[in-house]
Design an enzyme around this catalytic site. Structure first.
Site, short mmCIF file in Angstrom:
data_model
loop_
_atom_site.label_atom_id
_atom_site.label_comp_id
_atom_site.label_asym_id
_atom_site.label_seq_id
_atom_site.Cartn_x
_atom_site.Cartn_y
_atom_site.Cartn_z
CG PHE A 344 -1.90 -1.03 1.36
CD1 PHE A 344 -3.19 -0.84 0.91
CD2 PHE A 344 -1.57 -2.26 1.93
CE1 PHE A 344 -4.15 -1.85 1.02
CE2 PHE A 344 -2.51 -3.27 2.05
CZ PHE A 344 -3.80 -3.07 1.59
CG ASP A 345 1.14 5.87 -1.66
OD1 ASP A 345 2.29 6.09 -1.24
OD2 ASP A 345 0.32 6.76 -1.91
CE LYS A 346 2.27 8.74 5.04
NZ LYS A 346 1.27 9.85 5.09
CB VAL A 546 -3.46 -0.53 -2.84
CG1 VAL A 546 -4.68 0.39 -2.84
CG2 VAL A 546 -3.88 -1.99 -2.88
#
Length: 655
Positions: A344-346, A546
């Site tokens: 995941f990107d933040k 994501v």
């Protein structure tokens, strides 16, 4: 010119896809008309036959073109076999069966083509990041030139609130720079000029406070930047190259399909040809041999096999669309069902994507309202993104109104802000600002700050009349649905969930602790994210990424399946991604993974059904144990079963 040709080619592809889909539907319409006339009326047989012939023309048009292009190159594929089967059905008078074959195959063909060509625009979208021109400083004048003409050691002037044209180092001025388009950092960074430009280290070794990237957005002050990288070597150009390289790689599924076609189609053609000559070996007429050969051709035509995957894919994509999820083609739908690792990107993915006021800590008998009113009056006069966020949240959360009571506001780049409020001198900023202003920051305040900083907050000291009166902090906070979503993902079998972020490691750790992630990699540039994805692929074979920003595009393109957050996502991430959550709801992730797994299961079932029917019918028809009617009935029956099985996906619900 190259860009123009690319756009023209893209437009031609879209036109062909629309036309191909229209032809498939027209094929089905004339098939239905012919069938209704034939079964419900006593008109001459020429009327339904004419309708079937028209259906043939529309259904076979693009399939014939594809088969012809393959044949002139010396190859045969399933397109050729379908045309041959339809021709054979027409020869023995089974026009309706042949038209149905063409309709189902051409429809699946058209829908797959339409769904799988969307990602090609990602390179064009990446190209829009950088400005087209740059202002180059030549002695005392500014000259506007195309960015392609920039040279290393040129000095460019970047005006306030404009895009930066090249990767380089700041040699004059200071400003806050929004790096989100490149690094994904949620909070703009303060940038200052470098002290010495005579002996510069390598670009990657220069302090990040002094360097800027092409495509990032300058704040409220002008900058002079020494160009250190040519346009083709800039960060944006590397993003384009990374995406291009990944998108040209063929999937294992594509290669497997090609291998299958290479042996299946020629074998069927050889068998049918030999059966036409059977009368030379056994005691039967040529017409009998020909009839058996055509029956085998119809039985062996992979109509059910050809529609088994597209029908399931189409149903899965349609069901996803009902939930506001765009899935770009069958590969993404199948692969997502096998995923056990997600990266995941933040910013904007697991978090809200904007800084929010998280703590107010007044000292010295200041009550909350008095303290907040002071902060609001001062910060409202600043154009800094953090100041705007603080002011907006105070108004929104605490219902305090801005009264325009502060004055003489002065921003000190990289440190904070000074102003006069009710005849008192007020400072809001970091420790350096306090030290430079002669304000003592004691151990009590530093300890409070340390605790907040370790938990990922950006902390500012508030001082009035040379004394610290409190602290305020901001942070990009987690999405409210993130905790429940990650918990559900673990329940359905996602074993590893990793955050990849351009923000500081402390910020990532703090967010991960709040939402339940155990693995975080911070301080990542786009190429670092790509390296992290490569490492995960080596370990787990298949992973999903994501993200929502341009900086995520290369990593998303490299991952097995890329998922873009829709409303908050950049155009590049959206175009590059295999799956897009159009409603920007991360809680839809468990649903789409569950749908993918069910689709994968149904695709396998359909393939077994279609292959089993072919394996049964071909030997039976070769030995003449059945006629064309039974072969078509079983053949089309398997097609109906396959389609009905696929349509179950339209009613899919998570358990």
């Amino acid at each position: 010119m190259a860009q123009h040709n690319l756009e023209e080619h893209s437009d031609n592809q879209i036109f062909r896809q629309d036309k191909e889909l229209s032809f498939a539907f027209l094929c089905g319409i004339f098939l239905l008309v012919g069938f209704l006339i034939e079964t419900l009326s006593n008109f001459s047989h020429w009327l339904p036959l004419s309708s079937y012939i028209i259906s043939y023309v529309f259904g076979a048009f693009f399939i014939t073109i594809a088969a012809y292009k393959k044949i002139i190159k010396g190859g045969f594929d399933i397109d050729f076999l379908m045309i041959s089967a339809a021709g054979g059905a027409a020869y023995i008078g089974s026009w309706a069966e042949g038209a149905l074959l063409l309709f189902l195959f051409s429809l699946g063909h058209a829908l797959e083509h339409y769904a799988m060509n969307k990602a090609k625009k990602s390179i064009e979208a990446l190209g829009e990041l950088s400005p087209k021109t740059a202002l180059v400083k030549k002695k005392d004048t500014l000259v506007e030139i195309p960015i392609e003409d920039l040279r290393i050691n040129n000095v460019i002037v970047v005006k306030p609130n404009t895009k930066i044209a090249a990767d380089g180092v700041i040699i004059s001025g200071s400003s806050s720079v929004d790096q989100a388009p490149i690094t994904g950092e949620s909070i703009p960074l303060d940038k200052t000029c470098i002290a010495n430009t005579e002996h510069l280290p390598e670009f990657t070794d220069i302090d990040r406070r002094h360097i800027v990237f092409a495509g990032t957005i300058n704040g409220d002050n002008s900058l002079e930047v020494l160009v250190l990288k040519l346009t083709e070597d800039s960060t944006v150009s590397r993003l384009i190259k990374l995406v291009s390289e990944v998108e040209t790689q063929k999937s294992p599924t594509q290669r497997l399909t090609k291998k299958f076609e290479k042996w299946y189609v020629p074998i069927v053609i050889i068998v049918v040809f030999l059966l036409c000559l059977a009368h030379l070996v056994i005691d039967e007429s040529f017409n009998t041999s020909l009839y058996r050969a055509i029956t085998v051709l119809v039985a062996a035509s992979p109509c059910a096999l050809a529609i088994s995957t597209p029908s399931a894919v189409l149903s899965g994509i349609a069901r996803a669309a009902q939930k506001g999820i765009l899935i770009k083609g069958g590969k993404a739908l199948e692969d997502l069902g096998e995923i056990t690792t997600m990266a995941f990107d933040k910013t904007g993915t697991l978090t809200e994507g904007r800084p929010q006021l998280t703590n107010i800590i007044p000292f010295h008998n200041f009550d909350d309202n008095t303290f907040l009113k002071l902060v609001l009056e001062v910060e409202s006069l600043s154009n800094h993104p953090l100041a705007k966020a603080i002011a907006n949240d105070i108004i929104k959360k605490y219902a305090i109104e801005f009264q325009h009571e502060a004055s003489e506001v002065y921003e000190i780049q990289g440190k904070g802000i000074r102003a006069i409020y009710e005849d008192n001198e007020v400072f809001i900023g970091n420790v350096k600002l306090m030290e430079a202003s002669g304000i003592m920051v004691d151990d009590f305040v530093l300890t409070k700050m340390k605790g907040l900083l370790e938990n990922g907050h950006t902390v500012m000291i508030v001082a009035c009349n040379k004394a610290v009166i409190g602290l305020i902090s901001v942070m990009d906070t987690p999405r409210k649905s993130a905790v429940a979503t990650l918990k559900r993902l673990r329940e359905i079998g996602i074993k590893h969930m990793i955050m990849l972020t351009g923000d500081h490691q402390n910020v990532g750790d703090a967010i991960a602790k709040q939402i339940g992630l155990t693995d975080v990699k911070g301080n990542l540039l786009p190429e670092d994210k790509v390296a992290a994805i490569q490492t995960l692929i080596k370990r787990d074979k298949k992973i999903a990424m994501v993200g929502d920003g341009v900086n995520d595009a290369p990593a998303m393109a490299l991952s097995t399946v890329s998922v873009a957050m829709g409303a908050a996502g950049s155009d590049v991430a959206l175009e590059t991604a295999d799956v897009a959550l159009m409603s920007d709801k991360i809680e839809n992730l468990p649903f789409v993974i569950g749908l993918s797994r069910k689709s994968k299961q149904i695709i396998k079932q359909n393939i077994w059904i279609s292959l089993s029917v072919v394996a049964l019918l071909v030997p039976v028809t070769i030995f003449g144990l059945t006629n064309i009617g039974v072969a078509v009935a079983f053949h089309e029956g398997s097609t109906v079963v396959v389609v009905l099985n696929a349509l179950r996906l339209l009613r899919f619900k998570m358990d």
